[in-house]
Design an enzyme around this catalytic site. Structure first.
Site, PDB file in Angstrom:
ATOM      1  N   GLY A  40      48.553  53.730  48.507  1.00 48.72           N
ATOM      2  CA  GLY A  40      47.566  53.284  47.502  1.00 48.72           C
ATOM      3  C   GLY A  40      47.969  52.056  46.718  1.00 48.72           C
ATOM      4  O   GLY A  40      47.160  51.494  45.988  1.00 48.72           O
ATOM      5  N   GLY A  41      49.251  51.642  46.829  1.00 48.74           N
ATOM      6  CA  GLY A  41      49.672  50.379  46.222  1.00 48.74           C
ATOM      7  C   GLY A  41      49.621  50.366  44.702  1.00 48.74           C
ATOM      8  O   GLY A  41      49.594  51.406  44.045  1.00 48.74           O
ATOM      9  N   ALA A 183      46.552  37.486  26.349  1.00 48.24           N
ATOM     10  CA  ALA A 183      45.247  38.108  26.069  1.00 48.24           C
ATOM     11  C   ALA A 183      44.369  38.089  27.307  1.00 48.24           C
ATOM     12  O   ALA A 183      43.203  37.686  27.279  1.00 48.24           O
ATOM     13  CB  ALA A 183      44.556  37.392  24.912  1.00 48.24           C
ATOM     14  N   GLY A 187      46.500  42.827  29.042  1.00 57.60           N
ATOM     15  CA  GLY A 187      46.827  42.850  27.614  1.00 57.60           C
ATOM     16  C   GLY A 187      45.731  43.516  26.800  1.00 57.60           C
ATOM     17  O   GLY A 187      46.013  44.332  25.915  1.00 57.60           O
ATOM     18  N   HIS A 447      13.138  54.146  31.913  1.00 57.16           N
ATOM     19  CA  HIS A 447      13.236  54.116  30.454  1.00 57.16           C
ATOM     20  C   HIS A 447      13.583  55.506  29.947  1.00 57.16           C
ATOM     21  O   HIS A 447      12.997  56.478  30.416  1.00 57.16           O
ATOM     22  CB  HIS A 447      11.895  53.682  29.854  1.00 57.16           C
TER      23      HIS A 447
HETATM   24  P1  FAD Z   1      48.915  46.128  46.114  1.00 57.37           P
HETATM   25  O1  FAD Z   1      47.978  47.111  45.564  1.00 57.37           O
HETATM   26  O2  FAD Z   1      49.844  45.453  45.179  1.00 57.37           O
HETATM   27  O3  FAD Z   1      49.728  46.900  47.242  1.00 57.37           O
HETATM   28  C1  FAD Z   1      50.792  46.332  47.912  1.00 57.37           C
HETATM   29  C2  FAD Z   1      51.575  47.443  48.584  1.00 57.37           C
HETATM   30  O4  FAD Z   1      52.492  46.844  49.486  1.00 57.37           O
HETATM   31  C3  FAD Z   1      52.421  48.281  47.632  1.00 57.37           C
HETATM   32  O5  FAD Z   1      52.191  49.640  47.888  1.00 57.37           O
HETATM   33  C4  FAD Z   1      53.865  47.894  47.957  1.00 57.37           C
HETATM   34  O6  FAD Z   1      54.781  48.959  47.793  1.00 57.37           O
HETATM   35  C5  FAD Z   1      53.731  47.520  49.418  1.00 57.37           C
HETATM   36  N1  FAD Z   1      54.747  46.598  49.918  1.00 57.37           N
HETATM   37  C6  FAD Z   1      55.059  45.366  49.421  1.00 57.37           C
HETATM   38  N2  FAD Z   1      55.986  44.768  50.193  1.00 57.37           N
HETATM   39  C7  FAD Z   1      56.270  45.641  51.206  1.00 57.37           C
HETATM   40  C8  FAD Z   1      57.123  45.608  52.329  1.00 57.37           C
HETATM   41  N3  FAD Z   1      57.870  44.530  52.615  1.00 57.37           N
HETATM   42  N4  FAD Z   1      57.171  46.691  53.125  1.00 57.37           N
HETATM   43  C9  FAD Z   1      56.414  47.787  52.871  1.00 57.37           C
HETATM   44  N5  FAD Z   1      55.566  47.869  51.831  1.00 57.37           N
HETATM   45  C10 FAD Z   1      55.496  46.803  51.018  1.00 57.37           C
HETATM   46  N6  FAD Z   1      41.972  45.478  39.847  1.00 57.37           N
HETATM   47  C11 FAD Z   1      40.671  45.839  39.763  1.00 57.37           C
HETATM   48  O7  FAD Z   1      39.872  45.375  40.558  1.00 57.37           O
HETATM   49  N7  FAD Z   1      40.248  46.704  38.803  1.00 57.37           N
HETATM   50  C12 FAD Z   1      41.084  47.225  37.884  1.00 57.37           C
HETATM   51  O8  FAD Z   1      40.669  47.999  37.036  1.00 57.37           O
HETATM   52  C13 FAD Z   1      42.442  46.851  37.935  1.00 57.37           C
HETATM   53  N8  FAD Z   1      43.314  47.347  37.042  1.00 57.37           N
HETATM   54  C14 FAD Z   1      44.626  46.983  37.110  1.00 57.37           C
HETATM   55  C15 FAD Z   1      45.489  47.475  36.140  1.00 57.37           C
HETATM   56  C16 FAD Z   1      46.816  47.121  36.174  1.00 57.37           C
HETATM   57  C17 FAD Z   1      47.741  47.661  35.127  1.00 57.37           C
HETATM   58  C18 FAD Z   1      47.304  46.277  37.219  1.00 57.37           C
HETATM   59  C19 FAD Z   1      48.745  45.924  37.285  1.00 57.37           C
HETATM   60  C20 FAD Z   1      46.449  45.778  38.169  1.00 57.37           C
HETATM   61  C21 FAD Z   1      45.095  46.122  38.120  1.00 57.37           C
HETATM   62  N9  FAD Z   1      44.183  45.626  39.048  1.00 57.37           N
HETATM   63  C22 FAD Z   1      42.861  45.971  38.953  1.00 57.37           C
HETATM   64  C23 FAD Z   1      44.588  44.732  40.137  1.00 57.37           C
HETATM   65  C24 FAD Z   1      44.750  45.534  41.453  1.00 57.37           C
HETATM   66  O9  FAD Z   1      45.702  46.551  41.248  1.00 57.37           O
HETATM   67  C25 FAD Z   1      45.210  44.603  42.562  1.00 57.37           C
HETATM   68  O10 FAD Z   1      44.307  43.524  42.684  1.00 57.37           O
HETATM   69  C26 FAD Z   1      45.256  45.352  43.901  1.00 57.37           C
HETATM   70  O11 FAD Z   1      46.129  46.459  43.821  1.00 57.37           O
HETATM   71  C27 FAD Z   1      45.714  44.419  45.021  1.00 57.37           C
HETATM   72  O12 FAD Z   1      45.741  45.128  46.214  1.00 57.37           O
HETATM   73  P2  FAD Z   1      46.703  44.718  47.423  1.00 57.37           P
HETATM   74  O13 FAD Z   1      46.376  45.674  48.514  1.00 57.37           O
HETATM   75  O14 FAD Z   1      46.587  43.280  47.685  1.00 57.37           O
HETATM   76  O15 FAD Z   1      48.181  44.961  46.907  1.00 57.37           O
HETATM   77  P1  NAI Z   2      45.690  37.402  33.274  1.00 53.63           P
HETATM   78  O1  NAI Z   2      45.851  36.217  34.121  1.00 53.63           O
HETATM   79  O2  NAI Z   2      44.395  38.130  33.227  1.00 53.63           O
HETATM   80  O3  NAI Z   2      46.028  37.025  31.763  1.00 53.63           O
HETATM   81  C1  NAI Z   2      47.257  36.485  31.372  1.00 53.63           C
HETATM   82  C2  NAI Z   2      47.100  35.867  29.990  1.00 53.63           C
HETATM   83  O4  NAI Z   2      48.369  35.505  29.516  1.00 53.63           O
HETATM   84  C3  NAI Z   2      46.243  34.614  30.009  1.00 53.63           C
HETATM   85  O5  NAI Z   2      45.315  34.684  28.966  1.00 53.63           O
HETATM   86  C4  NAI Z   2      47.264  33.485  29.814  1.00 53.63           C
HETATM   87  O6  NAI Z   2      46.722  32.365  29.168  1.00 53.63           O
HETATM   88  C5  NAI Z   2      48.291  34.205  28.958  1.00 53.63           C
HETATM   89  N1  NAI Z   2      49.638  33.626  29.005  1.00 53.63           N
HETATM   90  C6  NAI Z   2      50.282  33.099  30.072  1.00 53.63           C
HETATM   91  N2  NAI Z   2      51.530  32.700  29.714  1.00 53.63           N
HETATM   92  C7  NAI Z   2      51.665  33.003  28.396  1.00 53.63           C
HETATM   93  C8  NAI Z   2      52.716  32.843  27.450  1.00 53.63           C
HETATM   94  N3  NAI Z   2      53.880  32.318  27.809  1.00 53.63           N
HETATM   95  N4  NAI Z   2      52.516  33.258  26.181  1.00 53.63           N
HETATM   96  C9  NAI Z   2      51.322  33.814  25.807  1.00 53.63           C
HETATM   97  N5  NAI Z   2      50.293  33.977  26.667  1.00 53.63           N
HETATM   98  C10 NAI Z   2      50.469  33.589  27.943  1.00 53.63           C
HETATM   99  O7  NAI Z   2      46.873  38.377  33.714  1.00 53.63           O
HETATM  100  P2  NAI Z   2      47.167  39.895  33.392  1.00 53.63           P
HETATM  101  O8  NAI Z   2      46.401  40.364  32.218  1.00 53.63           O
HETATM  102  O9  NAI Z   2      48.639  40.022  33.394  1.00 53.63           O
HETATM  103  O10 NAI Z   2      46.588  40.619  34.677  1.00 53.63           O
HETATM  104  C11 NAI Z   2      47.082  40.286  35.985  1.00 53.63           C
HETATM  105  C12 NAI Z   2      46.044  40.488  37.025  1.00 53.63           C
HETATM  106  O11 NAI Z   2      45.709  41.848  37.193  1.00 53.63           O
HETATM  107  C13 NAI Z   2      44.781  39.731  36.699  1.00 53.63           C
HETATM  108  O12 NAI Z   2      44.626  38.708  37.624  1.00 53.63           O
HETATM  109  C14 NAI Z   2      43.677  40.714  36.799  1.00 53.63           C
HETATM  110  O13 NAI Z   2      42.688  40.257  37.671  1.00 53.63           O
HETATM  111  C15 NAI Z   2      44.320  41.981  37.360  1.00 53.63           C
HETATM  112  N6  NAI Z   2      43.823  43.093  36.565  1.00 53.63           N
HETATM  113  C16 NAI Z   2      42.502  43.403  36.653  1.00 53.63           C
HETATM  114  C17 NAI Z   2      41.966  44.377  35.869  1.00 53.63           C
HETATM  115  C18 NAI Z   2      40.525  44.647  35.951  1.00 53.63           C
HETATM  116  O14 NAI Z   2      39.889  44.185  36.883  1.00 53.63           O
HETATM  117  N7  NAI Z   2      39.947  45.380  35.022  1.00 53.63           N
HETATM  118  C19 NAI Z   2      42.774  45.152  34.935  1.00 53.63           C
HETATM  119  C20 NAI Z   2      44.143  44.713  34.898  1.00 53.63           C
HETATM  120  C21 NAI Z   2      44.623  43.738  35.712  1.00 53.63           C
END
Ligand code: FAD
Ligand code: NAI
Length: 468
Positions: A40-41, A183, A187, A447
């Site tokens: 599930g990553g 932000a 964040g 509605h």
């Molecule tokens: P990942 O989900 O990062 O999966 C990569 C997988 O590859 C991992 O399981 C890792 O262990 C494995 N892997 C890496 N290298 C190797 C290797 N060499 N060999 C074997 N396995 C390996 N996105 C949304 O759309 N909605 C959200 O609400 C949302 N919330 C988020 C909240 C947080 C706190 C974070 C951090 C991210 C969030 N995201 C959200 C972003 C979302 O998680 C990612 O965009 C998504 O997981 C990317 O999918 P992926 O398959 O590319 O990689």
């Molecule tokens: P982000 O790219 O959304 O935001 C990072 C923020 O940090 C930006 O506003 C940037 O200007 C600021 N920043 C960068 N360097 C800084 C510094 N030195 N000091 C202060 N501020 C600084 O990245 P974030 O929030 O870490 O999320 C990472 C990724 O995960 C995003 O690309 C997002 O798409 C994905 N994600 C998606 C979610 C969703 O779809 N609901 C939820 C959580 C993550």
């Protein structure tokens, strides 16, 4: 004898696991390499799913505290049971990752446990945590290794006091003071969780606005709403360092352009300044797979890397780091490998921030339309004029639709309000069909629903909204 597959996918996140399922459905023999103990990553284990479990629980806690009285529900002061809230999060994750296990078995997908590296054309070495590496072979390899948190130079993450999102999802006590660096989406979502549970949250952002990339009018309103909820913002500021030597952390904040340093005390500092593609240990250089200037695997329109037979999808390539973007690329690459016309419409890719209110968007922002010189018109409708929103005490926010002046075609939509993340999809569908605002304005909406505000925004692009 090496295990032999039609397709080997490295990484089982939303990109990798969805690609695997679709490829299996299309008749391929699929192996998925995963180094973590569960499938599930990032999304299922330490991202989307656990964060949404905590966002939901903390939102209800906050509502019980501040919203119930007005609705005539007297329950006294609600008490936080953080251990149970975390247990709910853990169970939600377990149930979701278990779901992927089930789907893999159902689709006869082989899981190769260990770290994968590419050792030659069509050859992947899988090195398990203990035991001997094995070699597997495939006609095609898909890199779906995702991304990891970016860090600031000189700041050491211990995931206890100085944390990334991973540590912020597992704190064992509510910090009195939480400083959030960045932000962006992480964040603001995780800042909201801990703010609702009682932390004093200060968000330090380098730019002069929150949520870069989102519509700036929406971002301004959103910041005001979050400030009302108790979050403090220090914009145009950067963190110069975090001193961890004392009982409280000292976070040094300085103006983005340089100047006098202000010291903020904190119990926890969350570094949320973005994520970077993860390609370590994959052997890409040796395999000749080219990266771009930001360390992302370079691919063409069909997800093909610079090496024949090696493809990449998800966070590890360019584009928004979103789970549904990775999933759609997963489906597309499987279809392409099966000889079909796999395709992702990046112009109709929704993005949602799961705070309260939610922020949701699709397509172009006003800022982008201005920059490209497109003539557009704006249809807007506030939730304060929506009957259902009033009944739900959810009258903050608005729907904004941007349409081409001449053709009326919808170019973008931005919603800030309760359930915005669900409502955005009728606009995504409309855009997928290249629809006009009038198409939406002439569509009957039940509605009373919040979605009527979406229709009213579309109506306001024609002869006018009814309820304003
Ligand atoms: P990942 O989900 O990062 O999966 C990569 C997988 O590859 C991992 O399981 C890792 O262990 C494995 N892997 C890496 N290298 C190797 C290797 N060499 N060999 C074997 N396995 C390996 N996105 C949304 O759309 N909605 C959200 O609400 C949302 N919330 C988020 C909240 C947080 C706190 C974070 C951090 C991210 C969030 N995201 C959200 C972003 C979302 O998680 C990612 O965009 C998504 O997981 C990317 O999918 P992926 O398959 O590319 O990689
Ligand atoms: P982000 O790219 O959304 O935001 C990072 C923020 O940090 C930006 O506003 C940037 O200007 C600021 N920043 C960068 N360097 C800084 C510094 N030195 N000091 C202060 N501020 C600084 O990245 P974030 O929030 O870490 O999320 C990472 C990724 O995960 C995003 O690309 C997002 O798409 C994905 N994600 C998606 C979610 C969703 O779809 N609901 C939820 C959580 C993550």
């Amino acid at each position: 004898m090496a295990d032999s597959f039609d397709l080997i996918i490295i990484g089982s996140g939303p990109g990798g696991y969805v690609a695997a399922i679709r490829a299996a459905q299309l008749g391929m023999k699929v192996g998925v390499v995963e180094k973590w103990p569960t499938l599930g990553g990032t999304c299922l284990n330490i991202g989307c799913i656990p964060s949404k479990a905590l966002l939901h629980a903390s939102e209800l806690f906050d509502e019980a505290k501040h919203g119930f009285k007005q609705l005539g529900i007297d329950i006294g002061e609600p008490k936080l049971n953080l251990t149970q809230m975390m247990a709910h999060k853990t169970e939600t994750v377990a149930s979701n990752v278990g779901g992927v296990d089930y789907l893999f078995k159902k689709n006869k997908i082989t899981v190769l446990r260990g770290t994968g590296s590419i050792v030659g054309p069509g050859k992947v070495r899988v090195t398990p945590e203990s035991g001997e590496p094995i070699q597997a072979e495939a006609k095609a390899i898909v890199i779906a290794t995702g991304s990891v948190s970016a860090n600031l130079p000189g700041i050491e993450i211990d995931e206890k006091r100085v944390v990334t999102s991973t540590g912020a999802l597992t704190l064992d006590a509510v910090p009195e003071k939480l400083v959030v660096i960045g932000a962006g989406v992480i964040g603001l979502e995780l800042g909201s969780v801990w703010s609702r549970l009682g932390a004093k949250v200060t968000v330090v952002e380098y730019l002069d606005r929150i949520l870069p990339g989102m519509d700036s009018e929406v971002a301004r309103q959103f910041q005001r709403m979050l400030a009302k909820q108790g979050m403090e913002f220090k914009l145009s500021s950067k963190v110069a360092g975090v001193d961890t030597s004392g009982a409280a952390l000292q976070v040094w904040v300085e103006p983005a352009q340089g100047g006098e340093i202000e010291v903020l005390d904190a119990d926890v500092a969350l570094v949320a300044i973005g994520r970077k593609p993860f390609t370590e240990g994959l052997g890409l250089e040796e395999a000749g797979v080219a990266l771009d200037e930001r360390g992302r695997v370079r691919v063409d329109a069909h997800y093909k890397t610079s090496v024949e037979g090696i493809y990449a999808i998800g966070d590890v390539i360019a584009g928004p780091m979103l789970a549904h973007k990775a999933e759609d690329e997963g489906i597309a690459i499987a279809e392409i490998l099966a000889g079909q016309a796999g395709h992702v419409n990046y112009g109709a890719m929704p993005a949602v921030v799961y705070t309260n209110p939610e922020v949701a968007s699709v397509g172009k922002t006003e800022d982008e339309l201005k920059a490209e010189g497109t003539e557009y018109k704006i249809g807007k409708f506030p939730f304060s004029a929506n009957g259902r929103a009033k009944a739900m005490l959810a009258s903050q926010g608005f729907v904004k639709i941007l349409a081409d002046v001449e053709t009326d075609r919808v170019l973008g939509a931005h919603i800030i309000g309760k359930n915005a993340g669900e409502m955005i999809h009728e606009l995504v569908t409309l855009m997928e069909f290249s629809g006009a605002a009038e198409d939406l304005a002439r569509t009957t909406h039940a509605h009373p629903t919040l979605s009527e505000a979406v229709r009213e925004a579309a109506l306001s692009l024609g002869d006018g909204a009814i309820h304003i």
